[in-house]
Design an enzyme around this catalytic site. Structure first.
Site, PDB file in Angstrom:
ATOM      1  N   GLU A   1      -4.988  -2.358 -17.233  1.00  0.00           N
ATOM      2  CA  GLU A   1      -4.524  -1.552 -16.099  1.00  0.00           C
ATOM      3  C   GLU A   1      -3.011  -1.438 -16.174  1.00  0.00           C
ATOM      4  OE1 GLU A   1      -4.717  -1.156 -11.235  1.00  0.00           O
ATOM      5  OE2 GLU A   1      -4.781  -3.148 -12.139  1.00  0.00           O
TER       6      GLU A   1
ATOM      7  N   GLU B   1       2.493  -5.005 -14.666  1.00  0.00           N
ATOM      8  CA  GLU B   1       3.274  -4.595 -13.501  1.00  0.00           C
ATOM      9  C   GLU B   1       4.723  -5.041 -13.706  1.00  0.00           C
ATOM     10  OE1 GLU B   1       5.001  -3.212 -10.527  1.00  0.00           O
ATOM     11  OE2 GLU B   1       2.846  -2.770 -10.590  1.00  0.00           O
TER      12      GLU B   1
ATOM     13  N   ASP C   1       2.618   6.927  -9.822  1.00  0.00           N
ATOM     14  CA  ASP C   1       3.644   7.741  -9.168  1.00  0.00           C
ATOM     15  C   ASP C   1       3.488   9.191  -9.620  1.00  0.00           C
ATOM     16  OD1 ASP C   1       6.041   8.966  -8.301  1.00  0.00           O
ATOM     17  OD2 ASP C   1       7.108   7.062  -8.414  1.00  0.00           O
TER      18      ASP C   1
ATOM     19  N   ASP D   1      -4.881  10.034  -5.339  1.00  0.00           N
ATOM     20  CA  ASP D   1      -5.129  10.792  -4.113  1.00  0.00           C
ATOM     21  C   ASP D   1      -4.354  12.098  -4.131  1.00  0.00           C
ATOM     22  OD1 ASP D   1      -2.633   9.213  -3.856  1.00  0.00           O
ATOM     23  OD2 ASP D   1      -2.507  10.228  -1.923  1.00  0.00           O
TER      24      ASP D   1
ATOM     25  N   THR E   1      -8.358   0.145  -4.860  1.00  0.00           N
ATOM     26  CA  THR E   1      -7.017  -0.421  -4.796  1.00  0.00           C
ATOM     27  C   THR E   1      -6.568  -0.427  -3.333  1.00  0.00           C
ATOM     28  OG1 THR E   1      -5.763   1.649  -4.917  1.00  0.00           O
ATOM     29  CG2 THR E   1      -6.552   0.717  -7.002  1.00  0.00           C
ATOM     30  N   GLU E   2      -5.409  -1.044  -3.075  1.00  0.00           N
ATOM     31  CA  GLU E   2      -4.860  -1.032  -1.720  1.00  0.00           C
ATOM     32  C   GLU E   2      -4.600   0.399  -1.248  1.00  0.00           C
ATOM     33  OE1 GLU E   2      -3.691  -4.986  -3.553  1.00  0.00           O
ATOM     34  OE2 GLU E   2      -3.695  -2.904  -4.218  1.00  0.00           O
ATOM     35  N   TYR E   3      -4.012   1.218  -2.121  1.00  0.00           N
ATOM     36  CA  TYR E   3      -3.739   2.612  -1.772  1.00  0.00           C
ATOM     37  C   TYR E   3      -5.032   3.370  -1.489  1.00  0.00           C
ATOM     38  CZ  TYR E   3       1.222   2.455  -3.033  1.00  0.00           C
ATOM     39  OH  TYR E   3       2.565   2.182  -3.079  1.00  0.00           O
ATOM     40  N   GLU E   4      -6.031   3.096  -2.292  1.00  0.00           N
ATOM     41  CA  GLU E   4      -7.311   3.797  -2.151  1.00  0.00           C
ATOM     42  C   GLU E   4      -7.939   3.510  -0.787  1.00  0.00           C
ATOM     43  OE1 GLU E   4     -11.387   4.352  -4.830  1.00  0.00           O
ATOM     44  OE2 GLU E   4      -9.707   3.124  -5.544  1.00  0.00           O
TER      45      GLU E   4
END
Length: 213
Positions: free
Chosen positions: A44, A69, A118, A154, A191-194
């Site tokens: 990832e 990361e 991003d 998204d 994910t957190e964003y998802e």
């Protein structure tokens, strides 16, 4: 948003160096040595706070996972989640890899995940998008012949751009979903964003693709 400095981060990562791999570039071509057993290697890029990498590692013990990361204050959050998950098949790397070919050997990786990268919406920043052709060249080099790339976002504009980029590069697109959560895909790990965006009713876009080699 400015990320808060965490002065304890270095010590925390050193205490858990069985998960956070130091000297990552020294393992090029031999990442399997960092795991308890040799299994297909999944990568990832941009693991953020680690909900995906910890969740998928727990869900799929038959694979080995590496999460890269670059932000130290973020990766320690991922480390906490991996520890809590008790997944023994997850490793984390705190590096800013300008070229993944410096960190991974040719044909070393079985699967790559790009989750909520991003979007870099301005045209002058196109080359920074992780689905721009120079990044695709890197992925092609480190992926095995039948290796896959899964891309989730998204951002409709980035998704459309990425599909075009994959196609222009000659990649084979295996799946396109314009609303991932309508598929009821039990294998999807959010994910957190998802979680945040889907809770607001925002559709999540996903595609699975591979290189024609």
């Amino acid at each position: 948003m400015r990320l808060r400095n965490k002065p304890w981060a270095d010590d925390f990562m050193k205490e858990n160096n069985h998960i956070v791999v130091g000297n990552a570039f020294d393992y090029k071509g031999k990442w399997q040595e960092t795991f308890d057993q040799e299994q297909p290697l999944h990568l990832e890029i941009g693991s953020g706070k680690g909900q995906f990498i910890a969740g998928i590692g727990k869900q799929h013990p038959e694979y080995n996972f590496i999460g890269v990361e670059r932000v130290k204050s973020v990766i320690v959050g991922a480390l906490k989640k991996v520890l809590a998950s008790e997944a023994e098949n997850v490793r984390l790397v705190n590096e800013d890899a300008d070229d993944l070919r410096e960190m991974f050997g040719e044909n070393e990786v079985d699967h790559i995940y790009l989750n909520f990268s991003d979007p870099w919406p301005k045209t002058r920043h196109e080359k920074r998008r992780l689905t721009y052709r120079t990044f695709l060249e890197q992925y092609e080099a480190i992926l095995k012949d039948k290796g896959e790339l899964t891309f989730k976002t998204d951002n409709r504009g980035l998704f459309e751009y990425s599909l075009a980029s994959f196609s222009q590069y000659g990649m084979i697109i295996e799946e396109v979903s314009l609303d991932l959560h309508q598929l009821e895909d039990d294998l999807n790990v959010m994910t957190e964003y998802e979680e945040k965006f889907s809770a607001k009713g925002q559709p999540i876009y996903r595609c699975r693709t591979r290189f024609n080699k």
